[in-house]
Design a protein around this motif. Structure first.
Motif, PDB file in Angstrom:
ATOM      1  N   ILE A  45      38.356 -29.275   7.714  1.00  0.00           N
ATOM      2  CA  ILE A  45      38.176 -30.147   8.869  1.00  0.00           C
ATOM      3  C   ILE A  45      38.670 -29.432  10.130  1.00  0.00           C
ATOM      4  N   TRP A  46      38.255 -29.971  11.262  1.00  0.00           N
ATOM      5  CA  TRP A  46      38.726 -29.487  12.566  1.00  0.00           C
ATOM      6  C   TRP A  46      39.463 -30.618  13.264  1.00  0.00           C
ATOM      7  N   LEU A  47      40.557 -30.290  13.892  1.00  0.00           N
ATOM      8  CA  LEU A  47      41.303 -31.237  14.719  1.00  0.00           C
ATOM      9  C   LEU A  47      41.105 -30.836  16.176  1.00  0.00           C
ATOM     10  N   ARG A  48      40.619 -31.768  16.972  1.00  0.00           N
ATOM     11  CA  ARG A  48      40.388 -31.498  18.397  1.00  0.00           C
ATOM     12  C   ARG A  48      41.110 -32.553  19.220  1.00  0.00           C
ATOM     13  N   LEU A  49      42.004 -32.112  20.063  1.00  0.00           N
ATOM     14  CA  LEU A  49      42.812 -33.019  20.867  1.00  0.00           C
ATOM     15  C   LEU A  49      42.171 -33.253  22.225  1.00  0.00           C
ATOM     16  N   LYS A  50      42.026 -34.525  22.573  1.00  0.00           N
ATOM     17  CA  LYS A  50      41.599 -34.915  23.911  1.00  0.00           C
ATOM     18  C   LYS A  50      42.692 -35.796  24.486  1.00  0.00           C
ATOM     19  N   LEU A  51      43.409 -35.260  25.453  1.00  0.00           N
ATOM     20  CA  LEU A  51      44.550 -35.989  26.003  1.00  0.00           C
ATOM     21  C   LEU A  51      44.116 -37.327  26.586  1.00  0.00           C
ATOM     22  N   ILE A  52      44.986 -38.307  26.428  1.00  0.00           N
ATOM     23  CA  ILE A  52      44.708 -39.645  26.956  1.00  0.00           C
ATOM     24  C   ILE A  52      45.429 -39.793  28.296  1.00  0.00           C
ATOM     25  N   ALA A  53      44.669 -39.932  29.342  1.00  0.00           N
ATOM     26  CA  ALA A  53      45.223 -40.087  30.686  1.00  0.00           C
ATOM     27  C   ALA A  53      44.361 -41.068  31.460  1.00  0.00           C
ATOM     28  N   ASP A  64      34.357 -24.411  30.074  1.00  0.00           N
ATOM     29  CA  ASP A  64      34.537 -25.862  30.214  1.00  0.00           C
ATOM     30  C   ASP A  64      35.236 -26.446  28.990  1.00  0.00           C
ATOM     31  N   GLN A  65      35.976 -25.604  28.256  1.00  0.00           N
ATOM     32  CA  GLN A  65      36.599 -26.069  27.019  1.00  0.00           C
ATOM     33  C   GLN A  65      37.640 -27.159  27.257  1.00  0.00           C
ATOM     34  N   PHE A  66      38.201 -27.229  28.465  1.00  0.00           N
ATOM     35  CA  PHE A  66      39.238 -28.212  28.737  1.00  0.00           C
ATOM     36  C   PHE A  66      38.686 -29.506  29.331  1.00  0.00           C
ATOM     37  N   LEU A  67      37.386 -29.579  29.583  1.00  0.00           N
ATOM     38  CA  LEU A  67      36.825 -30.808  30.147  1.00  0.00           C
ATOM     39  C   LEU A  67      36.943 -31.983  29.183  1.00  0.00           C
ATOM     40  N   GLY A  68      37.065 -31.699  27.898  1.00  0.00           N
ATOM     41  CA  GLY A  68      37.238 -32.788  26.934  1.00  0.00           C
ATOM     42  C   GLY A  68      38.483 -33.614  27.197  1.00  0.00           C
ATOM     43  N   HIS A  69      39.477 -33.021  27.885  1.00  0.00           N
ATOM     44  CA  HIS A  69      40.727 -33.739  28.142  1.00  0.00           C
ATOM     45  C   HIS A  69      40.590 -34.778  29.248  1.00  0.00           C
ATOM     46  N   VAL A  70      39.491 -34.763  29.990  1.00  0.00           N
ATOM     47  CA  VAL A  70      39.302 -35.792  31.015  1.00  0.00           C
ATOM     48  C   VAL A  70      38.182 -36.759  30.632  1.00  0.00           C
ATOM     49  N   GLU A  71      37.640 -36.612  29.417  1.00  0.00           N
ATOM     50  CA  GLU A  71      36.582 -37.520  28.985  1.00  0.00           C
ATOM     51  C   GLU A  71      37.087 -38.950  28.846  1.00  0.00           C
ATOM     52  N   ARG A  72      38.356 -39.121  28.504  1.00  0.00           N
ATOM     53  CA  ARG A  72      38.910 -40.461  28.274  1.00  0.00           C
ATOM     54  C   ARG A  72      39.475 -41.086  29.549  1.00  0.00           C
ATOM     55  N   CYS A  73      39.465 -40.368  30.658  1.00  0.00           N
ATOM     56  CA  CYS A  73      40.056 -40.880  31.897  1.00  0.00           C
ATOM     57  C   CYS A  73      39.212 -42.016  32.476  1.00  0.00           C
ATOM     58  N   ALA A  74      39.890 -42.892  33.197  1.00  0.00           N
ATOM     59  CA  ALA A  74      39.184 -43.990  33.863  1.00  0.00           C
ATOM     60  C   ALA A  74      38.529 -43.531  35.153  1.00  0.00           C
ATOM     61  N   LEU A 116      30.475 -37.713  31.336  1.00  0.00           N
ATOM     62  CA  LEU A 116      31.488 -37.244  32.273  1.00  0.00           C
ATOM     63  C   LEU A 116      30.997 -37.295  33.715  1.00  0.00           C
ATOM     64  N   ALA A 117      29.754 -36.911  33.934  1.00  0.00           N
ATOM     65  CA  ALA A 117      29.225 -36.898  35.296  1.00  0.00           C
ATOM     66  C   ALA A 117      29.040 -38.305  35.862  1.00  0.00           C
ATOM     67  N   ASP A 118      28.977 -39.319  34.990  1.00  0.00           N
ATOM     68  CA  ASP A 118      28.764 -40.693  35.435  1.00  0.00           C
ATOM     69  C   ASP A 118      30.069 -41.460  35.612  1.00  0.00           C
ATOM     70  N   LYS A 119      31.188 -40.832  35.317  1.00  0.00           N
ATOM     71  CA  LYS A 119      32.464 -41.533  35.463  1.00  0.00           C
ATOM     72  C   LYS A 119      32.777 -41.792  36.934  1.00  0.00           C
ATOM     73  N   PRO A 120      33.557 -42.843  37.225  1.00  0.00           N
ATOM     74  CA  PRO A 120      33.990 -43.062  38.607  1.00  0.00           C
ATOM     75  C   PRO A 120      34.720 -41.827  39.134  1.00  0.00           C
ATOM     76  N   ARG A 121      34.385 -41.435  40.338  1.00  0.00           N
ATOM     77  CA  ARG A 121      34.922 -40.187  40.874  1.00  0.00           C
ATOM     78  C   ARG A 121      35.323 -40.393  42.319  1.00  0.00           C
ATOM     79  N   LEU A 122      36.516 -39.920  42.651  1.00  0.00           N
ATOM     80  CA  LEU A 122      37.024 -39.992  44.015  1.00  0.00           C
ATOM     81  C   LEU A 122      37.144 -38.567  44.558  1.00  0.00           C
ATOM     82  N   THR A 123      36.531 -38.327  45.709  1.00  0.00           N
ATOM     83  CA  THR A 123      36.556 -36.996  46.319  1.00  0.00           C
ATOM     84  C   THR A 123      37.613 -36.957  47.407  1.00  0.00           C
TER      85      THR A 123
END
Length: 341
Positions: A152-160, A228-238, A269-276
């Protein structure tokens, strides 16, 4: 502690113990008969999300996890001992993938969640189970069920709650250091941040978690830079906070580069709410601020101004982020206090 967000693990459950062929033979006992016990059950392999972890570094030094086999049955109808289970303790936010790295077995997003990865084999029946009126001395017993072995593979996506995006040296680490107790590495060269950082940010009596990931460059989806390997860590962001370097000659091109990489990454990810936000305004005069903010508004819509160094505009940005988090996750999500890794 080193940061590791992907690990390959080999697991194996325990095999069941074999049943026993035995007969009762005691002096002065006229009637004996079969008395072979059953084999013990093999141990299971579980994964459990626990508190206090935010990296998979433990799985770099140990990749093999084997549960114990069940013991064979014994005479006098004694059942063999069950094998001990093994529990893989993983951080909250860990995805468990099959060997193909695509099939999701489980997604552990809450503390205490458990998932069975490999079930132990049942123990075999002893010969006492095969005694009948016509076969009073059976000489057969069942073997235990075999173990289950898999990779198996374990992949961590930080929750923020908030994810920081931007080109290298856009001021993401400075923003995190200015608004939280986190102390990421800050320097005047690109790719200072090599792994994600978490910080707990407070504003107006409420707290939320901000994740800072390494900067993206053009072609990151093709593996350029750190990719873009670290983009998974912002997939769970609001909400995503897109920081644009105000000292750049072309802020619109910098903004578009990040947007293109988000779209190339795929998913939602591209459809998430985004503040510039236009960062580093402490280095700009009034005319430069106005011109660059106006150019950025034409493509990005709402644009906020801030400086992580001087602190200008930070409170307004944090309040705006808090409003988006409330609308996305509900008011209670932010009021209960900080998330604890």
């Amino acid at each position: 502690m080193k940061f590791l967000d992907l690990a390959k693990v080999y697991i194996r459950s325990g095999a069941g113990g074999a049943g026993c062929v035995s007969f009762r033979r005691e002096k002065f006992v006229e009637f004996g008969g079969p008395d072979g016990g059953d084999g013990g059950r093999g141990g299971d392999v579980w994964a459990e999300a626990v508190e206090g972890l935010n990296t998979l570094i433990d799985f770099r030094y140990q990749q093999h996890f084997f549960a114990r086999n069940g013991q064979p049955g014994m005479g006098r109808q004694r059942t063999g001992k069950d094998g001990d289970d093994i529990v893989l303790r993983v951080p909250v936010g860990t995805e468990i993938l099959d060997e193909d790295e695509e099939t999701v077995i489980a997604d552990l997003t809450e503390v205490g969640q458990r998932v069975l990865l490999a079930k132990g084999g049942n123990g075999g029946f002893g010969n006492v189970h095969f005694k009948t009126a016509t076969n009073r001395a059976p000489r057969r017993a069942n073997p235990g069920q075999p173990e289950v072995e898999r990779t198996i593979w374990l992949r961590l996506k930080l929750i923020a709650d908030v994810g920081l995006l931007g080109l290298p040296n856009a001021g993401k680490s400075t923003f995190l250091a200015a608004t939280s107790n986190a102390r990421p590495k800050i320097a005047d060269y690109p790719f200072t941040t090599l792994h994600p950082n978490l910080g707990v940010v407070g504003v107006d009596g409420t707290e939320f978690v901000v994740a800072d990931i390494p900067g993206l460059i053009e072609g990151a989806h093709e593996g350029r830079g750190l990719g873009d390997q670290f983009l998974g860590h912002v997939e769970r962001c609001a909400v995503l906070l897109h920081l644009v370097d105000g000292t750049s000659e072309n802020v619109v091109a910098d903004w578009q580069t990040i947007i293109d990489e988000l779209e190339a990454y795929g998913g939602d990810l591209a459809d998430k709410p985004r503040l510039t936000a236009l960062n580093k305004i402490d280095a700009l005069d009034a005319d430069e601020r106005k011109a660059k903010a106006k150019a950025l508004k034409k493509v990005a819509g709402e644009v906020m101004l801030l400086s992580g160094v001087s602190g200008e505009g930070l409170t307004e940005v944090l309040r705006r982020l808090r409003q988006v988090i409330r609308s996305e996750r509900g008011g209670d999500e932010v009021e209960d206090g900080p998330w604890r890794p």
